[in-house]
Design an enzyme around this catalytic site. Structure first.
Site, short mmCIF file in Angstrom:
data_model
loop_
_atom_site.label_atom_id
_atom_site.label_comp_id
_atom_site.label_asym_id
_atom_site.label_seq_id
_atom_site.Cartn_x
_atom_site.Cartn_y
_atom_site.Cartn_z
N GLN A 76 42.54 4.15 68.42
CA GLN A 76 41.57 3.07 68.15
C GLN A 76 42.32 1.77 67.83
O GLN A 76 42.49 1.42 66.67
CB GLN A 76 40.69 3.49 66.97
N PHE A 77 42.76 1.05 68.87
CA PHE A 77 43.52 -0.18 68.64
C PHE A 77 42.69 -1.24 67.92
O PHE A 77 43.23 -2.12 67.25
CB PHE A 77 44.09 -0.73 69.95
N THR A 78 41.37 -1.16 68.01
CA THR A 78 40.51 -2.17 67.38
C THR A 78 40.56 -2.14 65.86
O THR A 78 40.08 -3.07 65.22
CB THR A 78 39.06 -2.06 67.86
#
Length: 143
Positions: A76-78
């Protein structure tokens, strides 16, 4: 690294309509959304896996290690989105895929080595995540 942990009674991740990982409905499990930043390394990934495995957020103050609860790991890069200015987040703090993917894999591998039943999403894919948050309980882990 940032790990957003949710206590769940069920969860699943699909890619292009196919289920690639899931926690089937049962007593409890953990959904771990994993974000990686530029200065993260394998040591941090392993320490966070150990912390998650022993984290006492399940019923009766038990951990996943106490009851063998399954863990669904999703990249989950966000989690490293910056919304301080304007209306459009920037992702500058998120590590690029070539750095992040091996660390998400190391995190999952350490959980498996500790005895966890680990399911994962597909790194970099357009994933749909469904979950039933239990409690709700949501905790942010960082080192």
């Amino acid at each position: 690294m940032r790990i957003l942990v949710q206590r769940v009674t069920s969860a699943r991740v699909t890619v292009a309509g196919d289920i690639v990982g899931e926690i089937r409905p049962r007593s409890q499990g953990l959904l771990a959304l994993v974000g990686v930043t530029h200065d993260d390394d394998a040591v941090k990934a392993q320490r966070l896996a150990e912390k998650l495995w022993a984290l006492r957020i399940l019923d009766d103050e038990r951990s996943a290690s106490d009851i063998g609860a399954p863990i669904l790991v999703i990249s989950q890069f966000t989690l490293y989105g910056n919304t301080a200015k304007g209306r459009r987040p920037t992702w500058n703090a998120a590590a690029p895929g070539a750095v992040a993917e091996p660390l998400v894999d190391a995190f999952s591998a350490k959980l498996t080595a500790l005895g966890a039943q680990v399911q994962t999403g597909v790194f970099g894919a357009d994933m749909q995540v469904e979950l039933v948050n239990d409690g709700p309980v949501t905790v942010l882990l960082e080192l």
